[in-house]
Each structure stands twice: as C-alpha cells, then as structure tokens.
Design an enzyme around this catalytic site. Structure first.
Site, PDB file in Angstrom:
ATOM      1  N   GLU A 161       0.798  -1.240   0.000  1.00  0.00           N
ATOM      2  CA  GLU A 161       0.000   0.000   0.000  1.00  0.00           C
ATOM      3  C   GLU A 161       0.827   1.285   0.000  1.00  0.00           C
ATOM      4  O   GLU A 161       0.554   2.201   0.773  1.00  0.00           O
ATOM      5  CB  GLU A 161      -0.969  -0.024   1.191  1.00  0.00           C
ATOM      6  CG  GLU A 161      -1.916  -1.201   1.121  1.00  0.00           C
ATOM      7  CD  GLU A 161      -2.841  -1.333   2.329  1.00  0.00           C
ATOM      8  OE1 GLU A 161      -2.889  -0.410   3.144  1.00  0.00           O
ATOM      9  OE2 GLU A 161      -3.517  -2.372   2.437  1.00  0.00           O
ATOM     10  N   ASN A 203       1.972  -5.152  -3.190  1.00  0.00           N
ATOM     11  CA  ASN A 203       0.563  -5.429  -2.898  1.00  0.00           C
ATOM     12  C   ASN A 203      -0.194  -4.131  -2.595  1.00  0.00           C
ATOM     13  O   ASN A 203       0.307  -3.287  -1.854  1.00  0.00           O
ATOM     14  CB  ASN A 203       0.526  -6.347  -1.658  1.00  0.00           C
ATOM     15  CG  ASN A 203      -0.844  -6.899  -1.343  1.00  0.00           C
ATOM     16  OD1 ASN A 203      -1.516  -7.438  -2.232  1.00  0.00           O
ATOM     17  ND2 ASN A 203      -1.264  -6.795  -0.094  1.00  0.00           N
ATOM     18  N   HIS A 239     -10.655  -5.860  -2.339  1.00  0.00           N
ATOM     19  CA  HIS A 239     -11.736  -5.661  -1.368  1.00  0.00           C
ATOM     20  C   HIS A 239     -12.856  -4.970  -2.146  1.00  0.00           C
ATOM     21  O   HIS A 239     -12.779  -3.780  -2.438  1.00  0.00           O
ATOM     22  CB  HIS A 239     -11.257  -4.778  -0.206  1.00  0.00           C
ATOM     23  CG  HIS A 239     -10.159  -5.414   0.591  1.00  0.00           C
ATOM     24  ND1 HIS A 239     -10.358  -6.560   1.333  1.00  0.00           N
ATOM     25  CD2 HIS A 239      -8.857  -5.085   0.746  1.00  0.00           C
ATOM     26  CE1 HIS A 239      -9.217  -6.900   1.927  1.00  0.00           C
ATOM     27  NE2 HIS A 239      -8.286  -6.033   1.578  1.00  0.00           N
ATOM     28  N   GLU A 266      -6.391 -10.459  -1.224  1.00  0.00           N
ATOM     29  CA  GLU A 266      -7.202 -10.232  -0.016  1.00  0.00           C
ATOM     30  C   GLU A 266      -8.681 -10.177  -0.371  1.00  0.00           C
ATOM     31  O   GLU A 266      -9.437  -9.336   0.142  1.00  0.00           O
ATOM     32  CB  GLU A 266      -6.774  -8.925   0.683  1.00  0.00           C
ATOM     33  CG  GLU A 266      -5.291  -8.884   1.018  1.00  0.00           C
ATOM     34  CD  GLU A 266      -4.871  -7.624   1.759  1.00  0.00           C
ATOM     35  OE1 GLU A 266      -5.747  -6.863   2.229  1.00  0.00           O
ATOM     36  OE2 GLU A 266      -3.651  -7.397   1.859  1.00  0.00           O
ATOM     37  N   ASP A 268     -12.453 -10.068  -0.771  1.00  0.00           N
ATOM     38  CA  ASP A 268     -13.740 -10.160  -0.068  1.00  0.00           C
ATOM     39  C   ASP A 268     -14.706  -9.246  -0.809  1.00  0.00           C
ATOM     40  O   ASP A 268     -14.310  -8.222  -1.351  1.00  0.00           O
ATOM     41  CB  ASP A 268     -13.657  -9.847   1.432  1.00  0.00           C
ATOM     42  CG  ASP A 268     -12.875  -8.599   1.782  1.00  0.00           C
ATOM     43  OD1 ASP A 268     -12.746  -7.696   0.923  1.00  0.00           O
ATOM     44  OD2 ASP A 268     -12.400  -8.496   2.922  1.00  0.00           O
TER      45      ASP A 268
HETATM   46  O1  9MR Z   1      -7.492  -7.836   8.531  1.00  0.00           O
HETATM   47  C1  9MR Z   1      -6.529  -7.032   9.165  1.00  0.00           C
HETATM   48  C2  9MR Z   1      -7.091  -6.488  10.457  1.00  0.00           C
HETATM   49  O2  9MR Z   1      -7.260  -7.548  11.369  1.00  0.00           O
HETATM   50  C3  9MR Z   1      -6.160  -5.447  11.038  1.00  0.00           C
HETATM   51  O3  9MR Z   1      -6.768  -4.848  12.170  1.00  0.00           O
HETATM   52  C4  9MR Z   1      -5.846  -4.407  10.002  1.00  0.00           C
HETATM   53  C5  9MR Z   1      -4.878  -3.382  10.541  1.00  0.00           C
HETATM   54  O4  9MR Z   1      -4.664  -2.350   9.660  1.00  0.00           O
HETATM   55  O5  9MR Z   1      -5.278  -5.023   8.869  1.00  0.00           O
HETATM   56  C6  9MR Z   1      -6.169  -5.893   8.243  1.00  0.00           C
HETATM   57  O6  9MR Z   1      -5.608  -6.419   7.069  1.00  0.00           O
HETATM   58  C7  9MR Z   1      -5.294  -5.467   6.064  1.00  0.00           C
HETATM   59  C8  9MR Z   1      -4.110  -5.984   5.315  1.00  0.00           C
HETATM   60  O7  9MR Z   1      -3.057  -6.256   6.189  1.00  0.00           O
HETATM   61  C9  9MR Z   1      -3.660  -5.022   4.227  1.00  0.00           C
HETATM   62  N1  9MR Z   1      -4.762  -4.653   3.364  1.00  0.00           N
HETATM   63  C10 9MR Z   1      -5.969  -4.242   4.015  1.00  0.00           C
HETATM   64  C11 9MR Z   1      -6.427  -5.270   5.043  1.00  0.00           C
HETATM   65  C12 9MR Z   1      -7.737  -4.879   5.657  1.00  0.00           C
HETATM   66  O8  9MR Z   1      -7.609  -3.691   6.373  1.00  0.00           O
END
Ligand code: 9MR
Length: 449
Positions: A161, A203, A239, A266, A268
C-alpha cells in the site's frame, strides 16, 4: 385418432425425457471429475486458493476444519507484520507467525508472507524514526524477517500500500516514503538477498481496475523490470462491493504482460451480487495464465475485518454460501494454466580470442512473453565496445535495458551503452530485454566494435 394423437404427442415428451436423461448423465460425468474443494479445484490448473488466517483462531475447530479441507495457501492476517515481529528495535518475536506457518506447512499448504514494509502497523519505535535511521531500521527488518522465514515462503508482500489514492498515480506520503523514493526498490533488493527463493510482490488496494493508482504501480513495475530490480508479482487486494471492475481481467493481463505474476491477495466482496461477483473475479484470474492464485481475506463472515458486511465464502456457522459454489464452479471450469516459465541458456562462441567476445543468453519464457538476459564476455583482450546480433522471428521487443538496439523484431543488433562498453579481458557485462511472443532458439553472436 386418439391413439395417434397420443403417440404423436408422446414423441416430444419421450425425446425431452431422453435429452434430460442424457444431460444429467453428462453433468454427472463432468461432476465426477470436478474437484470438491477450493484448493483442489485451483490446483487442477496449477493455481492455489488461499485464505488469511488469524493465529488466535487456530483453536476453533470449525475454523480449522474448513481451513484444512478447503485451502492450500495461507496468509497470516496480522502476525508477520512489522509491529508483530519487531515490537522493539532489533528484538524479533515470531511465535504467532510461526504458529500459522507451521500449521500451514504441517497440513501441506504453502504460505504467502504479509507484509515486510507498510506505513500502517509499524511498531511505535519505527513510527518515531525518519531519514537514514528509519531506512536502516526498515531494511534490517526486511532482512531479518525474510531470513527467519527463508525457504518457507512462497511469496512475500515486500511492500504494501505505498501508492496514493485519488488521481495522482504517485506515492503515498509516509515516513518510509520520506526516506527517499528508492525505498521500495531497496526493500525488494534486501528481500531477494535474504530469501532468493521467495517470489517478491508489491501489494495494494483500489488497484483492481485500470485507474490512476494501478497505472502508477504498473509504471513502477515496468521500471523495476527494465532496471533489473527484483520483483516477481503484483498483488491486487480486491476488497470489493457488489462487482469487480469491468476491466478487472484487462488490468490483471497488463501486469502479466510486464513479466510478473499476479495474485488476488485479499479478496472479499460485499453486497447482494456477491456470488456473481466472486464468480467473475475467479473467471478473470483463470483467464490469465500468470494469475497464479486467489486468497480470500478470512474464512467465515464472522472472521472478516469488514464487520457486518458478510463478504466471505462461508457463513458464521461455517456453511458454504452461494459465492462458494460460484468460485468452485469457476475453478473447475478451468482455464489456461499458469505458465511454467522455462529458463534456457544458450552460449554462442564468436571469435573469443584476442579482441573477440562470447555471448550467452538466459531466457525466461511463458505463454505469450519472455525476458532475455544476455551476458557478453570478453576474450583474452579487453573490449572497448561490443555488438551482439540476435534474430527474433516470433517475438517483438517491448522493453530493453543496458544496450542500444537497431529494431524490435527480426534481425536486431544490440550495442553497448556508454557505461558498459569497456569490458576487461575475461570479464563480462549484461544487458537484457523483454517482449511479447517467443524468443525460443535465440542464439546471440558477439563481436568487438
Ligand atoms: O485484517 C486485518 C485487520 O485484522 C487489522 O486490524 C488491520 C490493521 O490495519 O489489517 C487488516 O488487514 C489489512 C491488510 O493487512 C492489508 N490490506 C488491508 C487489510 C484490511 O484492512
């Protein structure tokens, strides 16, 4: 009359029944060969189907049963991130990451590493750093974590990101970005040095269609490939709500055409069109040979970070949803397999004596594309300049580095650029190019100039 009319009217009925029966038996035959789990269905075309896993849920039997039955790739949802693995500077904790990795490997699954560097989920000590101190800490983090997991990770999200939302197509501001624009390539080089076997991915989210952000990333990947910065894959987080973008497949394809794998990392999808959208995403990946796998961001709706949106393939109680069936069917319907990349090395000796040189090629090829790296080696005298001739009958060069060229296809003469014309006796230098089509049988010949 009556009988006749009955028998006439019976004909279509009988034939309909026969058709239905035939159709059912064909369907039965097809289903008999179809895989019944996501991982097995994806594996039929050489792909994987994965999920994010939370270490805290590995004691939940429903969760683990679905995990073990359905998925053959695992991503740690949070446990391999910077705040989890290096809570204090230079002090590494891998217990939760290792739990996930060992559970996966112990059950025959592979692991995507997520994520070495990200502006979020940094430990407090790193958030307070900047400049060369942060650069050094970040690269040390990459080296240490990739070394700890060396040989066990299929692909690492090396950087997560780093591009800005909106129309700029540029980088996101962050403490990492403020250390210099080259922080991403420095991270990729450090990761490659630490674990040469892992595929190295960039990513990001909101990059699923062709837009300013994904184009910014596309340009970075093209630049990395042209300069030999080690990058192997791009992750599209995906997402989504209700639909995949209409140019989803085209976007996957354009990254693949740069010579990197693409992974849906990722996935969903919320909304009432969920099942259709999941099917469309899966079909888009299946249609691109270098789209090598799909990961959903959790197993059951209740495991999702998108609380209340129910964006996953299993209900909270672990039942398969219509979206599950849409994905399974799309995986079973098949598509071109991910390309097995072939590497060949051909050496052509051409006047290797005093004043001469040899050229050899290392060629990576996949369906529809190739990357060639050519090594020029001086004979027993130093070179002050060189030329390499190649013939590309079935391919077209789209990009080249460290050499000038006379054209893009057919007979091409490559010549040194100003910084690599001088090669000491017995020494060597390299240049390369990528293209579409095939470069099979490429036999470079070298001459001093
Ligand atoms: O699913 C993850 C969540 O449990 C955490 O709190 C969060 C913290 O920022 O990160 C989420 O996973 C993220 C991933 O690492 C990167 N892309 C976005 C995902 C959803 O926020």
């Amino acid at each position: 009359m009556k009988l006749t009319s009955r028998s006439v009217s019976l004909v279509p009925i009988v034939s309909t029944v026969a058709t239905v029966a035939l159709g059912a038996s064909l369907l039965l035959a097809a289903n008999a060969n179809a895989a019944t789990t996501l991982g097995a269905a994806a594996a039929q075309s050489g792909r994987y189907f994965g999920t994010a896993v939370a270490a805290g849920k590995l004691g939940d039997q429903t969760y683990v049963n679905i995990l073990n039955a359905e998925f053959n790739m695992v991503t740690a949802e949070n446990e391999m991130k910077w705040d989890a693995t290096e809570p204090n500077r230079g002090q590494f904790t891998y217990s939760n990451g290792d739990r996930i990795l060992n559970q996966a490997i112990g059950n025959g699954k592979r692991v995507r590493g997520h994520a070495l560097l990200w502006h979020q989920q940094q430990p407090g000590w790193a958030q307070g750093l900047g400049g060369s101190d942060l650069r050094q800490a970040a690269l040390n983090h990459v080296t240490q974590v990739a070394t700890h997991y060396k040989g066990k990770i299929y692909a690492w999200d090396v950087v997560n990101e780093a591009f800005a939302d909106g129309g700029s197509g540029g980088r996101r501001d962050s403490n990492l970005q403020r250390t210099g624009n080259d922080w991403i390539e420095a991270a990729f080089r450090a990761a490659r040095a630490a674990d040469p076997a892992a595929k190295l991915c960039y990513n990001d989210y909101n990059t699923d269609g062709i837009n300013a952000k994904s184009t910014g990333i596309y340009n970075m990947v093209r630049d990395f490939k042209s300069r030999g910065v080690p990058i192997d894959c791009v992750g599209l987080q995906s997402h989504l709500s209700n639909n995949a973008p209409s140019d989803y497949q085209a976007n996957i394809q354009r990254f693949a055409d740069l010579g990197v794998d693409v992974q849906i990392t990722e996935l969903d999808i919320s909304g009432s069109n969920q099942a259709n959208a999941y099917g469309a995403v899966t079909r888009a990946c299946m249609a691109v040979p270098r789209c090598t796998g799909i990961t959903t961001w959790g197993i059951r709706d209740t495991d999702s970070w998108r609380t209340g949106e129910n964006p996953l393939l299993f209900t909270g109680s672990g039942a398969k949803k219509p979206a599950y069936t849409a994905v399974l069917d799309a995986l079973n319907a098949g598509g071109p397999g991910p390309t097995t990349t072939t590497t060949t090395t051909t050496t052509t000796t051409n006047n290797p004596g005093p004043g001469g040189c040899t050229a050899s090629v290392s060629l990576n090829e996949w369906n529809g594309g190739f990357v060639a790296n050519i090594k020029v080696t001086a004979g027993s005298s130093a070179l002050t300049g060189w030329r390499v001739a190649t013939t590309l009958s079935n391919g077209t060069v789209t990009n080249a580095w460290s050499a000038g060229r006379s054209g893009n296809s057919g007979a091409i003469t490559w010549s040194n650029v100003d910084y690599n014309g001088s090669v000491p006796a017995g020494g060597s230098t390299e240049f390369g190019f990528q293209g579409t089509g095939s470069a099979s049988g490429l036999t470079p010949t070298c001459s001093a100039s």
